[in-house]
Design an enzyme around this catalytic site. Structure first.
Site, mmCIF file in Angstrom:
data_model
loop_
_atom_site.group_PDB
_atom_site.id
_atom_site.type_symbol
_atom_site.label_atom_id
_atom_site.label_comp_id
_atom_site.label_asym_id
_atom_site.label_seq_id
_atom_site.Cartn_x
_atom_site.Cartn_y
_atom_site.Cartn_z
ATOM 1 N N LYS A 114 0.727 -1.292 0.071
ATOM 2 C CA LYS A 114 0.080 -0.135 -0.164
ATOM 3 C C LYS A 114 0.853 1.233 0.097
ATOM 4 C CE LYS A 114 -4.318 -1.742 1.815
ATOM 5 N NZ LYS A 114 -5.415 -1.792 3.005
ATOM 6 N N LYS A 196 -6.085 -13.165 -8.453
ATOM 7 C CA LYS A 196 -7.433 -13.391 -7.756
ATOM 8 C C LYS A 196 -8.147 -12.016 -8.046
ATOM 9 C CE LYS A 196 -7.218 -10.960 -3.303
ATOM 10 N NZ LYS A 196 -7.667 -10.719 -2.043
ATOM 11 N N LYS A 199 -11.264 -6.273 -5.166
ATOM 12 C CA LYS A 199 -12.183 -4.890 -5.137
ATOM 13 C C LYS A 199 -11.465 -3.735 -6.120
ATOM 14 C CE LYS A 199 -12.652 -5.153 -0.410
ATOM 15 N NZ LYS A 199 -12.199 -4.373 0.581
HETATM 16 P P1 ATP Z 1 -8.410 -4.916 -1.963
HETATM 17 O O1 ATP Z 1 -8.640 -5.335 -3.342
HETATM 18 O O2 ATP Z 1 -9.238 -3.621 -1.663
HETATM 19 O O3 ATP Z 1 -7.220 -5.398 -1.446
HETATM 20 P P2 ATP Z 1 -9.915 -7.756 -1.810
HETATM 21 O O4 ATP Z 1 -11.004 -7.735 -2.837
HETATM 22 O O5 ATP Z 1 -8.625 -8.216 -1.972
HETATM 23 O O6 ATP Z 1 -9.482 -5.982 -1.518
HETATM 24 P P3 ATP Z 1 -10.017 -7.730 1.045
HETATM 25 O O7 ATP Z 1 -10.799 -6.737 1.679
HETATM 26 O O8 ATP Z 1 -8.679 -7.864 1.215
HETATM 27 O O9 ATP Z 1 -10.526 -8.091 -0.466
HETATM 28 O O10 ATP Z 1 -10.687 -9.166 1.560
HETATM 29 C C1 ATP Z 1 -11.835 -9.319 2.329
HETATM 30 C C2 ATP Z 1 -12.150 -10.674 2.534
HETATM 31 O O11 ATP Z 1 -12.562 -11.482 1.270
HETATM 32 C C3 ATP Z 1 -10.945 -11.587 3.014
HETATM 33 O O12 ATP Z 1 -11.451 -12.502 3.938
HETATM 34 C C4 ATP Z 1 -10.504 -12.119 1.535
HETATM 35 O O13 ATP Z 1 -9.850 -13.612 2.042
HETATM 36 C C5 ATP Z 1 -11.767 -12.563 1.062
HETATM 37 N N1 ATP Z 1 -11.426 -12.521 -0.591
HETATM 38 C C6 ATP Z 1 -11.061 -11.349 -1.320
HETATM 39 N N2 ATP Z 1 -10.721 -11.465 -2.639
HETATM 40 C C7 ATP Z 1 -11.202 -12.918 -2.757
HETATM 41 C C8 ATP Z 1 -11.366 -13.870 -3.892
HETATM 42 N N3 ATP Z 1 -11.002 -13.338 -5.253
HETATM 43 N N4 ATP Z 1 -11.760 -15.104 -3.539
HETATM 44 C C9 ATP Z 1 -11.949 -15.386 -2.573
HETATM 45 N N5 ATP Z 1 -12.031 -14.666 -1.203
HETATM 46 C C10 ATP Z 1 -11.704 -13.498 -1.350
#
Ligand code: ATP
Ligand code: LTN
Length: 332
Positions: A114, A196, A199
């Protein structure tokens, strides 16, 4: 009767949640709420470590709460609350800060990522993020913390801080265990299936957001990147695109991977894309409608938040009281 174990988890009200977050987080919480004494928060204090628009943050905070409820998280069974409504989070974080070393925070992978992405705003909060997360968990004496792989390092830090405090004073905090669920599969990006789904992805066609309407969902699936060949088999190594579509369809249509392979034997990629899109839309349409309905019912949402905050504050207050006593804060 066995006492239920305490479970803690949270999501930040930043960006829109994707079907990855739904499958990897919220849908698991749903299954856990009967077996554990659950606390689920909207981590708005974590969110401000990256610059947020105030009006948007307010809106997303309520939106995430409404989403928890729309997904079936039951406020009668779980404590649902907004982190900033319980001042003990900031108070315990301050105490724990004095037990945490700058060097170990600088080594955190998420901080480094970050800091690189937001080079213009490498603030103290961003660095302190794992300590606030430790405070979240330790305040409730949580035994179990379901999180994704990306949070493993932060959870390890929370365990270290708990042990450090217990060792320096006397046993005070439960040392939490991570719950890294194997089921609930990882969902990958539709445009870059080696990555993966997230968001904050750059290509909005790669992520399916819980806020996307039916047409948008189907369009995104139709455009999903697939692989060479034409056979529909689950082989993430050689066929990452098709395998990701199989995973999505199997999770959302509640079928096993084997069943999906059999259903699509001899059929084309186009049919799988459409089926996956429709299965996702069938699950998300009612969720979105329920979230919208709840968002119009401010009175109900506020009542959930008020009782959640009161309950959370009671539990957190007990822990903080013990901590203040042990560290020598004079009490009146
Ligand atoms: P960012 O892109 O803002 O880092 P993110 O989409 O990776 O966010 P997080 O806020 O880091 O999501 O994660 C929230 C929850 O969702 C965590 O428990 C994470 O394991 C789950 N999660 C996020 N992306 C995935 C995915 N593609 N598949 C399964 N679980 C996910
Ligand atoms: N950092 C987590 C969200 C989070 C959390 C927590 C998770 C904040 N506090 C306490 C578990 C326990 C994330 O970004 N997924």
């Amino acid at each position: 009767m066995d006492e239920k174990k305490t479970l803690y988890s949270a999501i930040q009200p930043t960006n829109n949640l994707t079907i990855g977050n739904y499958v990897g987080a919220i849908s698991n919480w749903l299954k856990l709420q009967d077996d554990y004494d659950c606390y689920f928060s909207v981590a708005n204090m974590h969110a401000i470590t990256v610059r947020q628009d105030p009006a948007e943050l307010r809106k997303k905070t309520l939106g995430l709460l409404a989403l928890y409820l729309a997904c079936g998280i039951d406020p009668q069974k779980c404590c649902l609350y907004v982190q900033s409504h319980v001042p003990a989070h900031a108070e315990l974080c301050w105490v724990l800060n004095s037990l945490t070393y700058v060097g170990e925070m600088e080594r955190m992978t998420q901080f480094k990522d970050k800091a690189a992405r937001h080079a213009e705003n490498v603030n103290m909060g961003l660095m302190d993020y794992p300590v606030l997360m430790a405070a979240d968990i330790l305040l409730y004496q949580a035994q179990v913390v379901p999180v994704g792989e990306d949070q493993r390092q932060h959870l390890e830090m929370a365990r270290d801080i708990a042990r450090r405090f217990n060792g320096a004073y006397s046993p005070t905090f439960t040392v939490p265990e991570g719950l890294f669920l194997k089921v609930g599969a990882k969902i990958n990006d539709l445009q870059d299936p080696q990555k993966k789904m997230s968001k904050s992805c750059e290509n909005p066609n790669g992520s399916v957001f819980l806020s996307d309407d039916r047409d948008t969902i189907i369009r995104k699936f139709k455009r999903a990147v697939t692989d060479s060949g034409s056979e529909i088999i689950y082989d993430p190594e050689n066929k990452p695109g098709v395998s990701n579509l199989i995973t999505v369809y199997s999770v959302f249509a509640k079928k096993s991977v084997k069943e999906v392979e059999a259903e699509f034997a001899g059929k084309g990629y186009g049919e799988l894309k459409l089926a996956a899109g429709e299965a996702v839309a069938d699950v998300l349409d009612p969720l979105r409608a329920e979230q919208a309905r709840l968002l119009k019912d401010a009175e109900y949402l506020n009542s959930v938040l008020k009782s959640g905050a009161e309950r959370a504050a009671r539990t957190a207050g007990r822990t903080l009281f013990k901590v203040y006593k042990k560290i020598g804060f004079y009490q009146i």
